[in-house]
Structures are given as C-alpha cells and as structure tokens.
Design a protein around this motif. Structure first.
Motif, PDB file in Angstrom:
ATOM      1  N   LEU A 163     -10.156   5.645 -17.174  1.00 16.75           N
ATOM      2  CA  LEU A 163      -9.260   5.312 -18.193  1.00 16.75           C
ATOM      3  C   LEU A 163      -9.263   6.274 -19.452  1.00 16.75           C
ATOM      4  CD1 LEU A 163      -9.824   1.410 -18.692  1.00 16.75           C
ATOM      5  CD2 LEU A 163      -7.565   2.636 -17.983  1.00 16.75           C
ATOM      6  N   ALA A 164     -10.399   6.723 -19.545  1.00 18.74           N
ATOM      7  CA  ALA A 164     -10.951   7.805 -20.417  1.00 18.74           C
ATOM      8  C   ALA A 164      -9.894   8.858 -20.737  1.00 18.74           C
ATOM      9  CB  ALA A 164     -12.359   8.352 -20.286  1.00 18.74           C
ATOM     10  N   SER A 165      -9.338   9.419 -19.858  1.00 19.20           N
ATOM     11  CA  SER A 165      -8.274  10.500 -20.229  1.00 19.20           C
ATOM     12  C   SER A 165      -6.851   9.998 -20.084  1.00 19.20           C
ATOM     13  CB  SER A 165      -8.579  11.601 -19.157  1.00 19.20           C
ATOM     14  OG  SER A 165      -8.334  10.924 -17.917  1.00 19.20           O
ATOM     15  N   GLN A 166      -6.600   8.461 -20.529  1.00 19.94           N
ATOM     16  CA  GLN A 166      -5.397   7.815 -20.576  1.00 19.94           C
ATOM     17  C   GLN A 166      -4.503   8.419 -19.708  1.00 19.94           C
ATOM     18  OE1 GLN A 166      -4.882   9.164 -24.828  1.00 19.94           O
ATOM     19  NE2 GLN A 166      -5.072   6.691 -25.325  1.00 19.94           N
ATOM     20  N   PRO A 167      -4.925   8.078 -18.436  1.00 18.23           N
ATOM     21  CA  PRO A 167      -3.899   8.581 -17.205  1.00 18.23           C
ATOM     22  C   PRO A 167      -2.542   7.672 -17.134  1.00 18.23           C
ATOM     23  CG  PRO A 167      -5.645   7.083 -16.314  1.00 18.23           C
ATOM     24  CD  PRO A 167      -5.500   7.314 -17.831  1.00 18.23           C
ATOM     25  N   LYS A 168      -1.658   8.278 -16.252  1.00 15.94           N
ATOM     26  CA  LYS A 168      -0.361   7.837 -15.973  1.00 15.94           C
ATOM     27  C   LYS A 168      -0.310   7.066 -14.624  1.00 15.94           C
ATOM     28  CE  LYS A 168       3.405   9.302 -18.471  1.00 15.94           C
ATOM     29  NZ  LYS A 168       4.963   9.704 -18.212  1.00 15.94           N
ATOM     30  N   LEU A 169      -1.355   7.527 -13.870  1.00 13.32           N
ATOM     31  CA  LEU A 169      -1.345   7.180 -12.581  1.00 13.32           C
ATOM     32  C   LEU A 169      -2.957   6.798 -12.164  1.00 13.32           C
ATOM     33  CD1 LEU A 169      -0.153   6.318  -9.641  1.00 13.32           C
ATOM     34  CD2 LEU A 169      -0.453   8.648  -9.175  1.00 13.32           C
ATOM     35  N   ILE A 170      -3.306   5.928 -11.448  1.00 16.76           N
ATOM     36  CA  ILE A 170      -4.871   5.741 -11.090  1.00 16.76           C
ATOM     37  C   ILE A 170      -4.541   5.493  -9.489  1.00 16.76           C
ATOM     38  CG2 ILE A 170      -7.089   4.986 -11.086  1.00 16.76           C
ATOM     39  CD1 ILE A 170      -6.733   3.851 -14.098  1.00 16.76           C
ATOM     40  N   VAL A 171      -5.374   6.414  -8.584  1.00 24.60           N
ATOM     41  CA  VAL A 171      -5.258   6.206  -7.438  1.00 24.60           C
ATOM     42  C   VAL A 171      -6.602   5.577  -7.003  1.00 24.60           C
ATOM     43  CG1 VAL A 171      -5.305   7.424  -4.953  1.00 24.60           C
ATOM     44  CG2 VAL A 171      -3.896   8.194  -6.719  1.00 24.60           C
ATOM     45  N   LEU A 172      -6.630   4.259  -6.342  1.00 22.89           N
ATOM     46  CA  LEU A 172      -7.747   3.576  -6.032  1.00 22.89           C
ATOM     47  C   LEU A 172      -7.965   3.417  -4.305  1.00 22.89           C
ATOM     48  CD1 LEU A 172      -6.128   1.809  -8.568  1.00 22.89           C
ATOM     49  CD2 LEU A 172      -8.624   1.337  -8.893  1.00 22.89           C
ATOM     50  N   ASP A 173      -8.879   4.041  -3.793  1.00 22.65           N
ATOM     51  CA  ASP A 173      -9.078   3.940  -2.249  1.00 22.65           C
ATOM     52  C   ASP A 173     -10.285   3.183  -1.989  1.00 22.65           C
ATOM     53  OD1 ASP A 173      -8.883   4.649   0.367  1.00 22.65           O
ATOM     54  OD2 ASP A 173      -9.088   6.694   0.156  1.00 22.65           O
ATOM     55  N   GLU A 174      -9.682   2.130  -1.458  1.00 24.55           N
ATOM     56  CA  GLU A 174     -10.824   0.789  -1.082  1.00 24.55           C
ATOM     57  C   GLU A 174     -11.927   0.792  -2.257  1.00 24.55           C
ATOM     58  OE1 GLU A 174     -10.355  -0.629   1.680  1.00 24.55           O
ATOM     59  OE2 GLU A 174      -9.420   0.795   3.178  1.00 24.55           O
ATOM     60  N   ALA A 175     -11.153   0.554  -3.373  1.00 27.14           N
ATOM     61  CA  ALA A 175     -11.900   0.239  -4.629  1.00 27.14           C
ATOM     62  C   ALA A 175     -12.703  -0.733  -4.797  1.00 27.14           C
ATOM     63  CB  ALA A 175     -11.255   0.609  -5.843  1.00 27.14           C
ATOM     64  N   VAL A 176     -12.324  -1.962  -3.994  1.00 30.48           N
ATOM     65  CA  VAL A 176     -12.971  -3.176  -4.345  1.00 30.48           C
ATOM     66  C   VAL A 176     -13.754  -3.569  -2.900  1.00 30.48           C
ATOM     67  CG1 VAL A 176     -11.569  -3.822  -6.281  1.00 30.48           C
ATOM     68  CG2 VAL A 176     -10.904  -4.605  -3.993  1.00 30.48           C
ATOM     69  N   SER A 177     -13.102  -2.901  -1.979  1.00 30.09           N
ATOM     70  CA  SER A 177     -13.626  -2.988  -0.606  1.00 30.09           C
ATOM     71  C   SER A 177     -15.281  -3.397  -0.255  1.00 30.09           C
ATOM     72  CB  SER A 177     -13.384  -2.024   0.555  1.00 30.09           C
ATOM     73  OG  SER A 177     -11.881  -1.955   0.353  1.00 30.09           O
ATOM     74  N   ALA A 178     -16.093  -2.720  -1.179  1.00 27.97           N
ATOM     75  CA  ALA A 178     -17.393  -2.753  -1.061  1.00 27.97           C
ATOM     76  C   ALA A 178     -18.330  -4.116  -1.777  1.00 27.97           C
ATOM     77  CB  ALA A 178     -18.304  -1.394  -1.185  1.00 27.97           C
ATOM     78  N   LEU A 179     -17.145  -4.922  -2.500  1.00 28.72           N
ATOM     79  CA  LEU A 179     -17.767  -5.566  -3.393  1.00 28.72           C
ATOM     80  C   LEU A 179     -17.749  -7.133  -2.897  1.00 28.72           C
ATOM     81  CD1 LEU A 179     -15.976  -4.237  -6.669  1.00 28.72           C
ATOM     82  CD2 LEU A 179     -18.258  -3.838  -6.095  1.00 28.72           C
ATOM     83  N   ASP A 180     -18.610  -7.870  -3.560  1.00 33.18           N
ATOM     84  CA  ASP A 180     -18.503  -9.184  -3.141  1.00 33.18           C
ATOM     85  C   ASP A 180     -17.168  -9.881  -3.722  1.00 33.18           C
ATOM     86  OD1 ASP A 180     -21.210  -9.049  -2.361  1.00 33.18           O
ATOM     87  OD2 ASP A 180     -21.938 -10.123  -4.259  1.00 33.18           O
TER      88      ASP A 180
END
Ligand SMILES: Nc1ncnc2c1ncn2[C@@H]1O[C@H](COP(=O)(O)OP(=O)(O)O)[C@@H](O)[C@H]1O
Ligand SMILES: [Mg+2]
Length: 260
Positions: A163-180
C-alpha cells in the motif's frame, strides 16, 4: 464496467523441460476494472503463478500483450517502467521468503517510500506508523524483525508495504493460503476494507475457490495454462460451465449452500 486498469490479451509463456517447450500459460485474456477484484482460480500447476509473474513483468511472455493504466507494459523501459512498478504491487504466499527475515518491519514498509522517493526521510517513521495502523498492527511492531512476528502479522506487513506506494493494482498470489482459517478471514476482511477505502484493484490468485468467493467480484478459472471459464463469482459458483469449474466447486460442496 468502470475504467479498465489491467488488460491482458493472448498472453503465453512456455518453459523448457527435458528439451521440450511446455506451455505454462496459453492465450490468456482478461481484464481488471478499477476497484475490482478478479479471482484467478485453478488446480496446482495450472499456470496461476506464471500468469501473475507475467503481469508483474518478473518474467517476459512469448506472446500477447499486457496493458496497465492505458500503457503497454511490455515495451516500457527506464523511468516509465519504474513508475509502473510503483503502481503495481505484489503480495506472495510467504513473506519470509520475500523479505530479509532479519530486516525490521519499519525498514520493509519504508523501502518503497525511499526507493520511489515518496516520503522524505524525516517523515518516514510517521508514514510507517500510519501504514501499520491501516493494516491493524500496533506501532510498536515497527522495531521488530520480520522473523520475530507471526505469519498473519507478516502478511499484514506485506500488505502495508504494498500500500505504501499507493498502487492501482495489487497482485496477490496465494497470499492467504499459508494462514490459519481465522487469520485468513481477518486478512480477507482487511483487503476488502482497504479496497473500499482506496479503490485499489486486486488480481487475487488462489487454488481455493472458497477463499476467492470471499473477495472476488469476478473469477477466471484456469486449467493447464488456459483460462477455461470467466464470470461473476456468484454465477460461476452457482452454475460452473467448465469441467474444471465444476470440479473446483464440487470439492467444496458447502460453498453452494453458503448464503454469505
Ligand atoms: N521457471 C519455471 N521453469 C520451468 N517450468 C516452470 C517454471 N515455472 C513454472 N513452471 C511450470 O509451469 C506450469 C505452471 O506452473 P505455475 O504457474 O507455478 O502453476 P500454479 O501457480 O497454478 O500452481 C507447471 O507445469 C510448472 O511446473
Ligand atoms: Mg502458484
């Protein structure tokens, strides 16, 4: 649909294996609108991560085009490419692998502020504190090392950095897959809230259609490198058309009954 942020046409990438070229992504076409979340779902090995890396231009395609914010991503060089790198951010499955585990949280989050010269040095601690607050982390975490915090906290740090660089698009690849499961639900809720606040678009990649259901407005289903089905998430889950879509939904039968 509103403004198109990302438009991918006929994207293809093959890798060499045992002397042969094996297609990881074939003829992929899709778009992502402003403030929209596109879920990319498919079984392991279907080409999701390759597609993500192509969109991030971490690897070069063999065929096709990627337009971001109206410009041709694949021909950009120098300052123009750096500017795009600021506006497309990424969050991966394992932040321990993405960041130096000994780095301080503050350093990880303020790196993009420094690299893209967004915030003067004296103002960076306040900017970091603000970003930590936005992702629901206490300010005291700034001085902790990445390896000292929990997996859920690390993924919040990865989101804060994105978020720091105020993006227009964030690509999330399996970003929550390892979490409970409970941590995962909190992160998904955070992503939805941040999107409502900022209008950022997400390309949200997961092998799990139940996770995608919680966040994506539309989904694209991948199999063997191809997008085999695209549609509004609710519609695809209620009545998948492709054999792959049917199999993904059948694997999580409670999805069809859930009304949320
Ligand atoms: N760097 C690479 N070199 C060779 N083959 C690769 C490489 N990256 C991915 N592949 C192959 O491409 C296919 C798609 O992989 P990937 O994009 O990681 O799928 P997914 O993320 O859906 O699990 C797989 O067959 C994988 O083995
Ligand atoms: Mg993958």
């Amino acid at each position: 649909m509103s403004d198109v942020v990302l438009k991918v046409d006929g994207l293809g990438k093959a890798f060499a294996r045992n002397g042969k070229r094996v297609a990881a992504v074939s003829d992929a076409s899709f778009s992502v609108g402003a403030g929209e979340t596109l879920g990319i779902v498919g079984p392991s090995g279907s080409g999701k991560s390759t597609l993500s890396r192509l969109v991030l231009r971490l690897i070069e395609p063999d065929a096709g085009s990627v337009r971001f914010d109206g410009g041709d991503l694949l021909t950009l060089r120098g300052a123009a490419l750096r500017s795009v790198r600021q506006r497309i951010q990424m969050v991966f499955q394992d932040p321990l692998a993405a960041f130096n585990p000994r780095a301080e949280v503050a350093e990880v989050i303020s790196d993009p502020l420094r690299i893209h010269r967004l915030v003067a040095r004296v103002d960076r601690p306040a900017a970091v504190a603000h970003l930590l607050d936005r992702v629901g982390l206490p300010g005291v975490l700034a001085e902790r090392a990445i390896h000292e915090i929990s997996g859920g906290q690390r993924q919040r740090v990865a989101i804060a950095r994105a978020l720091a660089s105020q993006p227009k698009l964030i690509v999330l690849d399996e970003a929550v897959s390892a979490l409970d499961v409970s941590v995962r639900a909190h992160i998904l809720r955070l992503l939805v809230d941040l999107q409502a606040e900022t209008g950022v678009s997400y390309m949200f990649v997961s092998h799990d259609i139940a996770v995608v259901k919680a966040i994506a407005h539309r989904v694209a289903i991948m199999d063997q490198g191809r997008i085999v089905e695209t549609g509004p998430t609710g519609q695809v889950i209620a009545a998948p058309q492709s054999p792959t879509g049917k199999a993904l939904v059948a694997a999580v039968p409670r999805l069809l009954q859930a009304q949320d």
